[in-house]
Design an enzyme around this catalytic site. Structure first.
Site, PDB file in Angstrom:
ATOM      1  N   HIS A 134       0.871  -1.192   0.000  1.00  0.00           N
ATOM      2  CA  HIS A 134       0.000   0.000   0.000  1.00  0.00           C
ATOM      3  C   HIS A 134       0.909   1.243   0.000  1.00  0.00           C
ATOM      4  O   HIS A 134       0.979   1.978   0.978  1.00  0.00           O
ATOM      5  CB  HIS A 134      -0.899  -0.027   1.240  1.00  0.00           C
ATOM      6  CG  HIS A 134      -2.066   0.911   1.168  1.00  0.00           C
ATOM      7  ND1 HIS A 134      -2.343   1.688   0.058  1.00  0.00           N
ATOM      8  CD2 HIS A 134      -3.027   1.228   2.084  1.00  0.00           C
ATOM      9  CE1 HIS A 134      -3.429   2.409   0.298  1.00  0.00           C
ATOM     10  NE2 HIS A 134      -3.864   2.153   1.513  1.00  0.00           N
ATOM     11  N   CYS A 269      -3.402   3.348   9.348  1.00  0.00           N
ATOM     12  CA  CYS A 269      -3.844   3.780   8.013  1.00  0.00           C
ATOM     13  C   CYS A 269      -5.351   3.991   7.956  1.00  0.00           C
ATOM     14  O   CYS A 269      -5.836   4.711   7.085  1.00  0.00           O
ATOM     15  CB  CYS A 269      -3.387   2.776   6.969  1.00  0.00           C
ATOM     16  SG  CYS A 269      -4.131   1.140   7.140  1.00  0.00           S
ATOM     17  N   ARG A 297      -2.858  11.890   2.854  1.00  0.00           N
ATOM     18  CA  ARG A 297      -3.081  11.149   1.603  1.00  0.00           C
ATOM     19  C   ARG A 297      -3.299  12.137   0.463  1.00  0.00           C
ATOM     20  O   ARG A 297      -2.788  11.959  -0.636  1.00  0.00           O
ATOM     21  CB  ARG A 297      -4.310  10.225   1.731  1.00  0.00           C
ATOM     22  CG  ARG A 297      -4.161   9.055   2.687  1.00  0.00           C
ATOM     23  CD  ARG A 297      -3.154   8.019   2.211  1.00  0.00           C
ATOM     24  NE  ARG A 297      -3.500   7.456   0.920  1.00  0.00           N
ATOM     25  CZ  ARG A 297      -4.295   6.393   0.728  1.00  0.00           C
ATOM     26  NH1 ARG A 297      -4.791   5.756   1.772  1.00  0.00           N
ATOM     27  NH2 ARG A 297      -4.562   5.945  -0.479  1.00  0.00           N
TER      28      ARG A 297
END
Ligand code: CP
Ligand code: NVA
Length: 311
Positions: A134, A269, A297
């Protein structure tokens, strides 16, 4: 040249540092856009496909908003509603989307699907999460580490992160981050849930300081960052019960945080399960940086997109 972001290791340390610095600058400057100050629009006239084969909230919204703020058009495809979801080959999807768009963000199952898409695409492919990695999340997490410890240049030597729990896609990406940033990563994982040895060996070959232990206390001792993730990732729902048993004792609680540095931060996350992998008073407490992490993000992916379309 078309560059891809299949894993963090598609970047050199210097490129990662450039992207992180830009992410910090974009975060600092974002408010000014609303005051009428001209913002760069590197995606003007360009579009980005966001192809999702798994659920997403953060990845979808942060990419859609990020592409919009860079002047481009995001096109989100929920794979089950597309021909890809009805069996159209990834190779053909790559060729076709390359004719319309200027980058493709792809969230999928096996990493080999990301590799196949990248192999057949003529535009950059960005891994928006696979079973193994990720990397976009790590850009945001490293930005949060940089903010907390005033290391905005991307060099984290002398800092240590403790990963508690599953040796999953996020764990693998932290391991890759160790290879690029000088950050030491100590992972505490139960037997059967350790990270892939290939990922660990590869990172070590690139100079990463990585250790895998069993005891969460050992990993947390003196750490600057304590981080964890869900025990059952997307696609592992049927294993949830077995995993709850296997991860007993891997809860990040105040006692575990107390073993870390006084100014240690907690990252996750998200989405999180309070009371399972993390105690509510940790994730909602003063050491938690999860909301900055989530916000990052947006900034980090804008920096990535800006960089990747200009290669
Ligand atoms: N952290 C993360 O990738 O969140 P989503 O699954 O909501 O995109
Ligand atoms: N490891 C988790 C991360 C979610 C963002 C999963 O793959 O479901």
């Amino acid at each position: 040249m078309t560059r891809h972001f299949r894993t963090l290791l598609d970047l050199s340390s210097a490129e990662l540092a450039t992207i992180l610095s830009r992410a910090h600058a974009l975060k600092a400057g974002r408010g000014r856009a609303h005051l009428g100050e001209a913002q760069p629009r590197p995606l003007a006239g360009k579009s980005v496909a966001i192809v999702l084969e798994k659920a997403s909230t953060r990845t979808r919204v942060s990419f859609e908003v990020g592409v919009f703020e860079l002047g481009g058009l995001p096109v989100t495809l929920i794979a089950k509603d597309t021909q890809l979801g009805r069996g159209e080959p990834i190779e053909d999807t790559a060729r076709m989307l390359s004719g319309y768009t200027h980058a493709i963000v792809y969230r999928t199952f096996g990493q080999e699907r990301v590799e196949t898409l990248a192999k057949h695409a003529r535009v950059p492919v960005i891994n928006g999460l696979s079973d193994q990695f990720h990397p976009c999340q790590l850009l945001a997490d490293l930005q949060a580490v940089g903010e907390a410890f005033d290391r905005r240049g991307g060099d984290f030597s002398g800092l240590r992160a403790a990963w508690i729990g599953d040796g999953n896609n996020m764990a693998h990406s932290w391991i890759n981050a160790a290879a690029l940033t000088g950050l030491e990563v100590v992972l505490a994982c139960p037997d059967g849930y350790r990270p892939s040895e290939a990922v660990v060996d590869n990172a070590r070959r690139l100079g990463a300081k990585v250790r895998v232990v069993k005891d969460p206390a050992e990993a947390s001792d003196g750490a600057h960052v304590v981080t964890t993730d869900v025990w059952a990732s997307m696609g592992q729902e049927e294993e949830a019960r077995d995993r709850q048993r296997a991860f007993e004792g891997y809860l990040v609680d105040a006692a575990l945080m107390a073993r870390a540095q006084k100014d240690a931060i907690f990252l996750h996350c998200l989405p999180a399960h309070r009371g399972e992998e993390v105690a509510a008073d940790v994730i909602d407490g003063p050491q938690s940086r999860v909301w900055d992490e989530a916000e990052n993000r947006l900034h980090a992916q804008k920096a990535l997109l800006e960089w990747i379309v200009s290669q």
